[in-house]
Design a protein around this motif. Structure first.
Motif, PDB file in Angstrom:
ATOM      1  N   SER A  83       0.846  -1.179   0.000  1.00  0.00           N
ATOM      2  CA  SER A  83       0.000   0.000   0.000  1.00  0.00           C
ATOM      3  C   SER A  83       0.887   1.238   0.000  1.00  0.00           C
ATOM      4  N   LEU A  84       0.779   2.033  -1.047  1.00  0.00           N
ATOM      5  CA  LEU A  84       1.578   3.244  -1.170  1.00  0.00           C
ATOM      6  C   LEU A  84       0.653   4.447  -1.197  1.00  0.00           C
ATOM      7  N   LYS A  85       0.991   5.465  -0.443  1.00  0.00           N
ATOM      8  CA  LYS A  85       0.184   6.677  -0.420  1.00  0.00           C
ATOM      9  C   LYS A  85       0.473   7.528  -1.651  1.00  0.00           C
ATOM     10  N   THR A  86      -0.585   8.148  -2.155  1.00  0.00           N
ATOM     11  CA  THR A  86      -0.433   9.079  -3.263  1.00  0.00           C
ATOM     12  C   THR A  86       0.569  10.158  -2.870  1.00  0.00           C
ATOM     13  N   GLY A  87       1.481  10.457  -3.780  1.00  0.00           N
ATOM     14  CA  GLY A  87       2.503  11.464  -3.521  1.00  0.00           C
ATOM     15  C   GLY A  87       3.838  10.872  -3.097  1.00  0.00           C
ATOM     16  N   THR A  88       3.847   9.574  -2.789  1.00  0.00           N
ATOM     17  CA  THR A  88       5.101   8.922  -2.429  1.00  0.00           C
ATOM     18  C   THR A  88       6.010   8.890  -3.647  1.00  0.00           C
ATOM     19  N   ARG A  89       7.294   9.129  -3.440  1.00  0.00           N
ATOM     20  CA  ARG A  89       8.268   9.084  -4.533  1.00  0.00           C
ATOM     21  C   ARG A  89       9.172   7.882  -4.295  1.00  0.00           C
ATOM     22  N   LEU A  90       9.215   6.991  -5.268  1.00  0.00           N
ATOM     23  CA  LEU A  90      10.093   5.828  -5.215  1.00  0.00           C
ATOM     24  C   LEU A  90      11.366   6.162  -5.979  1.00  0.00           C
ATOM     25  N   VAL A  91      12.501   5.789  -5.416  1.00  0.00           N
ATOM     26  CA  VAL A  91      13.780   6.063  -6.054  1.00  0.00           C
ATOM     27  C   VAL A  91      14.535   4.757  -6.175  1.00  0.00           C
ATOM     28  N   ARG A  92      15.076   4.494  -7.369  1.00  0.00           N
ATOM     29  CA  ARG A  92      15.846   3.270  -7.609  1.00  0.00           C
ATOM     30  C   ARG A  92      17.070   3.629  -8.431  1.00  0.00           C
ATOM     31  N   SER A  93      18.207   3.168  -8.002  1.00  0.00           N
ATOM     32  CA  SER A  93      19.437   3.356  -8.757  1.00  0.00           C
ATOM     33  C   SER A  93      19.662   2.103  -9.590  1.00  0.00           C
ATOM     34  N   TRP A  94      19.936   2.305 -10.877  1.00  0.00           N
ATOM     35  CA  TRP A  94      20.148   1.172 -11.772  1.00  0.00           C
ATOM     36  C   TRP A  94      21.233   1.543 -12.766  1.00  0.00           C
ATOM     37  N   TYR A 108      16.488   6.672 -10.789  1.00  0.00           N
ATOM     38  CA  TYR A 108      15.166   6.760 -11.411  1.00  0.00           C
ATOM     39  C   TYR A 108      14.146   7.099 -10.334  1.00  0.00           C
ATOM     40  N   HIS A 109      13.233   8.022 -10.655  1.00  0.00           N
ATOM     41  CA  HIS A 109      12.226   8.485  -9.709  1.00  0.00           C
ATOM     42  C   HIS A 109      10.842   8.168 -10.263  1.00  0.00           C
ATOM     43  N   VAL A 110       9.998   7.597  -9.411  1.00  0.00           N
ATOM     44  CA  VAL A 110       8.621   7.270  -9.776  1.00  0.00           C
ATOM     45  C   VAL A 110       7.706   7.912  -8.746  1.00  0.00           C
ATOM     46  N   LEU A 111       6.676   8.599  -9.213  1.00  0.00           N
ATOM     47  CA  LEU A 111       5.707   9.235  -8.333  1.00  0.00           C
ATOM     48  C   LEU A 111       4.464   8.359  -8.259  1.00  0.00           C
ATOM     49  N   VAL A 112       4.017   8.067  -7.037  1.00  0.00           N
ATOM     50  CA  VAL A 112       2.788   7.296  -6.842  1.00  0.00           C
ATOM     51  C   VAL A 112       1.616   8.258  -6.993  1.00  0.00           C
ATOM     52  N   CYS A 113       0.724   7.951  -7.927  1.00  0.00           N
ATOM     53  CA  CYS A 113      -0.457   8.770  -8.188  1.00  0.00           C
ATOM     54  C   CYS A 113      -1.694   8.040  -7.680  1.00  0.00           C
ATOM     55  N   ASP A 114      -2.801   8.741  -7.653  1.00  0.00           N
ATOM     56  CA  ASP A 114      -4.054   8.149  -7.196  1.00  0.00           C
ATOM     57  C   ASP A 114      -4.494   7.004  -8.107  1.00  0.00           C
ATOM     58  N   ASP A 115      -4.141   7.097  -9.386  1.00  0.00           N
ATOM     59  CA  ASP A 115      -4.599   6.091 -10.344  1.00  0.00           C
ATOM     60  C   ASP A 115      -3.444   5.381 -11.041  1.00  0.00           C
ATOM     61  N   GLY A 116      -2.312   5.222 -10.357  1.00  0.00           N
ATOM     62  CA  GLY A 116      -1.180   4.514 -10.948  1.00  0.00           C
ATOM     63  C   GLY A 116       0.135   5.169 -10.571  1.00  0.00           C
ATOM     64  N   PHE A 117       1.018   5.303 -11.548  1.00  0.00           N
ATOM     65  CA  PHE A 117       2.365   5.821 -11.305  1.00  0.00           C
ATOM     66  C   PHE A 117       2.775   6.747 -12.437  1.00  0.00           C
ATOM     67  N   HIS A 143       2.284   8.206 -17.679  1.00  0.00           N
ATOM     68  CA  HIS A 143       1.482   7.492 -16.699  1.00  0.00           C
ATOM     69  C   HIS A 143       1.585   5.981 -16.935  1.00  0.00           C
ATOM     70  N   TYR A 144       1.707   5.231 -15.852  1.00  0.00           N
ATOM     71  CA  TYR A 144       1.763   3.768 -15.911  1.00  0.00           C
ATOM     72  C   TYR A 144       0.791   3.202 -14.886  1.00  0.00           C
ATOM     73  N   ASP A 145       0.183   2.076 -15.217  1.00  0.00           N
ATOM     74  CA  ASP A 145      -0.704   1.393 -14.277  1.00  0.00           C
ATOM     75  C   ASP A 145       0.073   0.474 -13.347  1.00  0.00           C
ATOM     76  N   SER A 146       1.300   0.119 -13.730  1.00  0.00           N
ATOM     77  CA  SER A 146       2.027  -0.924 -13.025  1.00  0.00           C
ATOM     78  C   SER A 146       3.495  -0.562 -12.830  1.00  0.00           C
ATOM     79  N   LEU A 147       4.009  -0.863 -11.646  1.00  0.00           N
ATOM     80  CA  LEU A 147       5.446  -0.690 -11.401  1.00  0.00           C
ATOM     81  C   LEU A 147       6.260  -1.655 -12.261  1.00  0.00           C
ATOM     82  N   SER A 148       5.705  -2.804 -12.572  1.00  0.00           N
ATOM     83  CA  SER A 148       6.428  -3.776 -13.394  1.00  0.00           C
ATOM     84  C   SER A 148       6.692  -3.227 -14.788  1.00  0.00           C
ATOM     85  N   HIS A 149       5.745  -2.464 -15.327  1.00  0.00           N
ATOM     86  CA  HIS A 149       5.961  -1.851 -16.645  1.00  0.00           C
ATOM     87  C   HIS A 149       7.106  -0.841 -16.584  1.00  0.00           C
ATOM     88  N   ILE A 150       7.170  -0.114 -15.489  1.00  0.00           N
ATOM     89  CA  ILE A 150       8.248   0.865 -15.324  1.00  0.00           C
ATOM     90  C   ILE A 150       9.585   0.148 -15.183  1.00  0.00           C
TER      91      ILE A 150
END
Length: 152
Positions: free
Chosen positions: A83-94, A99-108, A114-121
């Motif tokens: 469960s991720l709150k809207t507005g959360t920023r995920l950061v991953r070094s690769w 790489y920065h991903v913003l959690v939105c109300d309807d995806g990422f 816009h993406y529906d899935s973290l796996s797609h990102i």
């Protein structure tokens, strides 16, 4: 007792014909061919939505996900959902890049799209199939025991 509470109590004793009329007034459409209990629930839901607002999209998605799980498995139990709150920023070094991903109300949101899935990102970033939650460190690999975390 508040006005809403009074209306909800009154619903309990209304006969089906009166419920159908109230449905028509509440939804601005004819009542569906359902029993009085479901009519009461539908009217009560709409009255509460008017006062408190509708369910957030994230909650609607979770309900839909659980509904599909019940259809598939017969169970709706919690299966380590993330469960991720809207507005959360995920950061991953690769490969040396962050790489920065913003959690939105309807995806990422990632790189302005816009993406529906973290796996797609994760696939966009790596070019390979990954579990998005695992790629972003939200979920551990099965059977994997991480090293002890350190503070500092």
């Amino acid at each position: 007792m508040t006005g809403l509470e009074q209306q909800l109590v009154e619903l309990l004793t209304m006969p089906p014909a009166q419920l159908r009329s109230l449905w028509r007034d509440t939804y601005r459409s004819p009542a569906p061919d359902i029993g009085p209990d479901l009519l009461r629930r539908g009217i009560a839901n709409r009255l509460q939505e008017r006062l408190y607002g509708k369910l957030p999209n994230a909650t609607k998605r979770e309900i839909e996900r659980l509904r599909k799980r019940v259809e598939r498995t017969g169970k709706a139990g919690h299966m380590h959902a993330i469960s991720l709150k809207t507005g959360t920023r995920l950061v991953r070094s690769w490969n040396g890049k962050n790489y920065h991903v913003l959690v939105c109300d309807d995806g990422f949101e990632f790189e302005g799209r816009h993406y529906d899935s973290l796996s797609h990102i994760a696939r966009e970033i790596t070019g390979a199939h990954w579990s998005g939650p695992r790629f972003f460190g939200l979920k551990k690999r099965s059977g994997y025991t991480p090293k002890a975390a350190t503070n500092g």
